[in-house]
Design a protein around this motif. Sequence first.
Motif, PDB file in Angstrom:
ATOM      1  N   ASP A  20      49.910  52.745  46.387  1.00  0.00           N
ATOM      2  CA  ASP A  20      49.345  53.386  45.202  1.00  0.00           C
ATOM      3  C   ASP A  20      47.852  53.628  45.419  1.00  0.00           C
ATOM      4  O   ASP A  20      47.035  52.721  45.305  1.00  0.00           O
ATOM      5  N   SER A  21      47.486  54.867  45.732  1.00  0.00           N
ATOM      6  CA  SER A  21      46.077  55.190  46.005  1.00  0.00           C
ATOM      7  C   SER A  21      45.221  55.114  44.738  1.00  0.00           C
ATOM      8  O   SER A  21      44.023  54.853  44.815  1.00  0.00           O
ATOM      9  N   GLU A  22      45.820  55.306  43.579  1.00  0.00           N
ATOM     10  CA  GLU A  22      45.070  55.183  42.326  1.00  0.00           C
ATOM     11  C   GLU A  22      44.629  53.737  42.098  1.00  0.00           C
ATOM     12  O   GLU A  22      43.564  53.486  41.541  1.00  0.00           O
ATOM     13  N   ALA A  23      45.437  52.799  42.548  1.00  0.00           N
ATOM     14  CA  ALA A  23      45.073  51.384  42.424  1.00  0.00           C
ATOM     15  C   ALA A  23      43.813  51.098  43.240  1.00  0.00           C
ATOM     16  O   ALA A  23      42.928  50.363  42.790  1.00  0.00           O
ATOM     17  N   LEU A  24      43.730  51.700  44.419  1.00  0.00           N
ATOM     18  CA  LEU A  24      42.537  51.530  45.249  1.00  0.00           C
ATOM     19  C   LEU A  24      41.314  52.116  44.557  1.00  0.00           C
ATOM     20  O   LEU A  24      40.250  51.505  44.541  1.00  0.00           O
ATOM     21  N   GLU A  25      41.470  53.286  43.960  1.00  0.00           N
ATOM     22  CA  GLU A  25      40.361  53.921  43.246  1.00  0.00           C
ATOM     23  C   GLU A  25      39.910  53.099  42.045  1.00  0.00           C
ATOM     24  O   GLU A  25      38.734  53.100  41.692  1.00  0.00           O
ATOM     25  N   THR A  26      40.817  52.385  41.420  1.00  0.00           N
ATOM     26  CA  THR A  26      40.481  51.513  40.292  1.00  0.00           C
ATOM     27  C   THR A  26      39.870  50.208  40.786  1.00  0.00           C
ATOM     28  O   THR A  26      38.944  49.670  40.180  1.00  0.00           O
ATOM     29  N   LEU A  27      40.385  49.709  41.890  1.00  0.00           N
ATOM     30  CA  LEU A  27      39.954  48.422  42.435  1.00  0.00           C
ATOM     31  C   LEU A  27      38.515  48.436  42.936  1.00  0.00           C
ATOM     32  O   LEU A  27      37.732  47.529  42.618  1.00  0.00           O
ATOM     33  N   MET A  28      38.163  49.428  43.723  1.00  0.00           N
ATOM     34  CA  MET A  28      36.876  49.398  44.419  1.00  0.00           C
ATOM     35  C   MET A  28      35.669  49.292  43.486  1.00  0.00           C
ATOM     36  O   MET A  28      34.791  48.474  43.740  1.00  0.00           O
ATOM     37  N   PRO A  29      35.589  50.038  42.383  1.00  0.00           N
ATOM     38  CA  PRO A  29      34.438  49.845  41.494  1.00  0.00           C
ATOM     39  C   PRO A  29      34.373  48.431  40.904  1.00  0.00           C
ATOM     40  O   PRO A  29      33.305  47.917  40.617  1.00  0.00           O
ATOM     41  N   ARG A  30      35.523  47.803  40.748  1.00  0.00           N
ATOM     42  CA  ARG A  30      35.560  46.466  40.145  1.00  0.00           C
ATOM     43  C   ARG A  30      35.099  45.372  41.101  1.00  0.00           C
ATOM     44  O   ARG A  30      34.658  44.325  40.658  1.00  0.00           O
ATOM     45  N   VAL A  31      35.239  45.602  42.384  1.00  0.00           N
ATOM     46  CA  VAL A  31      34.814  44.580  43.348  1.00  0.00           C
ATOM     47  C   VAL A  31      33.507  44.950  44.056  1.00  0.00           C
ATOM     48  O   VAL A  31      32.949  44.145  44.787  1.00  0.00           O
ATOM     49  N   TYR A  32      33.017  46.162  43.818  1.00  0.00           N
ATOM     50  CA  TYR A  32      31.852  46.662  44.537  1.00  0.00           C
ATOM     51  C   TYR A  32      30.614  45.776  44.353  1.00  0.00           C
ATOM     52  O   TYR A  32      29.936  45.444  45.324  1.00  0.00           O
ATOM     53  N   SER A  33      30.309  45.384  43.130  1.00  0.00           N
ATOM     54  CA  SER A  33      29.091  44.601  42.908  1.00  0.00           C
ATOM     55  C   SER A  33      29.165  43.251  43.609  1.00  0.00           C
ATOM     56  O   SER A  33      28.183  42.789  44.182  1.00  0.00           O
ATOM     57  N   GLU A  34      30.336  42.618  43.596  1.00  0.00           N
ATOM     58  CA  GLU A  34      30.484  41.346  44.302  1.00  0.00           C
ATOM     59  C   GLU A  34      30.361  41.547  45.813  1.00  0.00           C
ATOM     60  O   GLU A  34      29.775  40.717  46.513  1.00  0.00           O
ATOM     61  N   GLN A  35      30.923  42.643  46.300  1.00  0.00           N
ATOM     62  CA  GLN A  35      30.821  42.943  47.722  1.00  0.00           C
ATOM     63  C   GLN A  35      29.361  43.189  48.117  1.00  0.00           C
ATOM     64  O   GLN A  35      28.921  42.770  49.183  1.00  0.00           O
ATOM     65  N   LYS A  36      28.634  43.852  47.246  1.00  0.00           N
ATOM     66  CA  LYS A  36      27.231  44.141  47.531  1.00  0.00           C
ATOM     67  C   LYS A  36      26.410  42.848  47.562  1.00  0.00           C
ATOM     68  O   LYS A  36      25.524  42.694  48.407  1.00  0.00           O
ATOM     69  N   LEU A  37      26.692  41.913  46.670  1.00  0.00           N
ATOM     70  CA  LEU A  37      26.015  40.612  46.694  1.00  0.00           C
ATOM     71  C   LEU A  37      26.311  39.875  47.995  1.00  0.00           C
ATOM     72  O   LEU A  37      25.422  39.267  48.596  1.00  0.00           O
ATOM     73  N   LEU A  38      27.549  39.946  48.433  1.00  0.00           N
ATOM     74  CA  LEU A  38      27.944  39.333  49.690  1.00  0.00           C
ATOM     75  C   LEU A  38      27.186  39.978  50.852  1.00  0.00           C
ATOM     76  O   LEU A  38      26.642  39.285  51.719  1.00  0.00           O
ATOM     77  N   ALA A  39      27.105  41.296  50.842  1.00  0.00           N
ATOM     78  CA  ALA A  39      26.388  42.014  51.892  1.00  0.00           C
ATOM     79  C   ALA A  39      24.906  41.638  51.898  1.00  0.00           C
ATOM     80  O   ALA A  39      24.311  41.437  52.962  1.00  0.00           O
ATOM     81  N   ARG A  40      24.311  41.530  50.730  1.00  0.00           N
ATOM     82  CA  ARG A  40      22.896  41.137  50.648  1.00  0.00           C
ATOM     83  C   ARG A  40      22.678  39.759  51.254  1.00  0.00           C
ATOM     84  O   ARG A  40      21.688  39.526  51.933  1.00  0.00           O
ATOM     85  N   SER A  41      23.605  38.840  50.986  1.00  0.00           N
ATOM     86  CA  SER A  41      23.437  37.490  51.527  1.00  0.00           C
ATOM     87  C   SER A  41      23.523  37.513  53.053  1.00  0.00           C
ATOM     88  O   SER A  41      22.804  36.789  53.725  1.00  0.00           O
TER      89      SER A  41
END
Length: 163
Positions: A20-41
């Motif tokens: 389900d590609s729509e699930a991916l499109e919904t998922l990524m904005p929801r995890v993006y900020s946490e991923q960005k914090l991880l990347a910053r660390s």
Amino acid sequence: MIGDPQTEITQLLRQWQQGDSEALETLMPRVYSEQKLLARSYLRRERPDHTLQSAALVNEAYLRLVDQTHTQRQNKAHFFGIAAQMMRRILADCARSRNAEKRGAGVPAPEHDEALAEAQTRSLDMMDLDEALQKLDPQQGKIVELRFFGGLSIENTANVLNI
């Protein structure tokens, strides 16, 4: 979808895994900020003149994650563990590439000040860490990746690895 964000992310991961590609499109904005914090660390541990930005690291990891069709993403903790591994590999690749460029140019190395020398040492540490992780038993390496790079708790690490 209303409810626990952890459950919602796990459900989106399952739907994405089922194609389900729509699930991916919904998922990524929801995890993006946490991923960005991880990347910053991660980037805080890198040399000060590192050219990769946290957003670029997240985006590169995203591209690699999307490309991995054979990987099972069990839940949010597992997904973040895989993303952490991707980021570690990207940074290790950057460090290797940078060191290869320095050696292959045939130009004498410029004089270094202390800050630059420290930055190069940190960059080399990433390569050393990557080599050390590859020498560990696979489960031990995964534990280090999930705890150190993924920032997962002991409990989440145990859940991801089913131990």
